[in-house]
Design a protein around this motif. Sequence first.
Motif, mmCIF file in Angstrom:
data_model
loop_
_atom_site.group_PDB
_atom_site.id
_atom_site.type_symbol
_atom_site.label_atom_id
_atom_site.label_comp_id
_atom_site.label_asym_id
_atom_site.label_seq_id
_atom_site.Cartn_x
_atom_site.Cartn_y
_atom_site.Cartn_z
ATOM 1 N N MET A 1 0.847 -1.175 0.000
ATOM 2 C CA MET A 1 0.000 0.000 0.000
ATOM 3 C C MET A 1 0.895 1.242 0.000
ATOM 4 S SD MET A 1 -3.083 0.998 2.670
ATOM 5 C CE MET A 1 -3.860 -0.577 2.601
ATOM 6 N N SER A 2 0.559 2.224 -0.806
ATOM 7 C CA SER A 2 1.368 3.439 -0.905
ATOM 8 C C SER A 2 1.129 4.354 0.300
ATOM 9 C CB SER A 2 1.024 4.199 -2.192
ATOM 10 O OG SER A 2 -0.251 4.817 -2.068
ATOM 11 N N ASP A 5 -2.184 5.961 -0.005
ATOM 12 C CA ASP A 5 -3.290 5.067 0.330
ATOM 13 C C ASP A 5 -3.466 4.946 1.846
ATOM 14 O OD1 ASP A 5 -3.805 4.558 -2.361
ATOM 15 O OD2 ASP A 5 -2.657 2.684 -2.386
ATOM 16 N N ILE A 6 -2.349 4.838 2.557
ATOM 17 C CA ILE A 6 -2.419 4.749 4.017
ATOM 18 C C ILE A 6 -2.976 6.053 4.586
ATOM 19 C CG2 ILE A 6 -1.133 4.392 6.152
ATOM 20 C CD1 ILE A 6 0.943 2.830 4.426
ATOM 21 N N ALA A 7 -2.520 7.184 4.048
ATOM 22 C CA ALA A 7 -3.011 8.485 4.504
ATOM 23 C C ALA A 7 -4.507 8.629 4.237
ATOM 24 C CB ALA A 7 -2.233 9.620 3.834
ATOM 25 N N ALA A 8 -4.964 8.144 3.094
ATOM 26 C CA ALA A 8 -6.393 8.202 2.768
ATOM 27 C C ALA A 8 -7.195 7.321 3.727
ATOM 28 C CB ALA A 8 -6.629 7.786 1.321
ATOM 29 N N ALA A 34 2.806 16.573 5.691
ATOM 30 C CA ALA A 34 2.578 16.739 4.252
ATOM 31 C C ALA A 34 1.872 15.526 3.664
ATOM 32 C CB ALA A 34 3.908 16.976 3.530
ATOM 33 N N THR A 35 2.209 14.348 4.133
ATOM 34 C CA THR A 35 1.569 13.133 3.631
ATOM 35 C C THR A 35 0.108 13.085 4.060
ATOM 36 O OG1 THR A 35 3.689 11.975 3.666
ATOM 37 C CG2 THR A 35 1.706 10.612 3.566
ATOM 38 N N GLU A 147 5.671 6.067 6.843
ATOM 39 C CA GLU A 147 4.805 4.918 6.551
ATOM 40 C C GLU A 147 4.467 4.163 7.838
ATOM 41 O OE1 GLU A 147 4.703 0.841 3.843
ATOM 42 O OE2 GLU A 147 6.439 2.170 3.705
ATOM 43 N N ARG A 148 5.465 3.930 8.680
ATOM 44 C CA ARG A 148 5.231 3.210 9.929
ATOM 45 C C ARG A 148 4.326 4.020 10.857
ATOM 46 N NH1 ARG A 148 7.465 -1.234 12.661
ATOM 47 N NH2 ARG A 148 7.738 -1.914 10.516
#
Length: 163
Positions: A1-2, A5-8, A34-35, A147-148
């Motif tokens: 997952m990008s 995608d995780i942020a969404a 920012a993400t 990401e983590r």
Amino acid sequence: MSLEDIAARLGSLLRAGGLSVSTAESLTGGLLGATITSTPGASDYYRGGAITYATDSKATVLSVSETTLASDGPVSPATAEQMAHGVRELFGSSFGISTTGVAGPTGQDGKPVGLVHIGISDTGRTVSHEFNSTGTTRDEVRRQAVERALSLLVDHLNRSEGS
């Protein structure tokens, strides 16, 4: 997952619960915020962030204890926890999330490159998670830390939702 995608996914969970988040960043230097804000509609749940790269700014901006900074250092579980709690209080958000660590190219205060501590604070408790990045460049370490951090907060929200 990008990352996006995780942020969404994080945004969907926060929005559905009527919750908000704020960020306290050191090694990620704003990349976490920012993400999160790369998702359209993030203003519904993102309250703000503090980039406290310098050790003294962790104390003055986020109320990290001078004692903790002197005894444990800026890269420690206690510092990550106090950063997350401090930013949650500063912005009045449901959750505070923090990142502190060593992005490289060399270690810092005896801590190796790639060591990251992520703090998560909500109204009930504050916890930290240690993460050892496999990145070989500063950018990779920072990206993996983001990401983590996002994944940990999504997991935290999923567990809370299931309770």
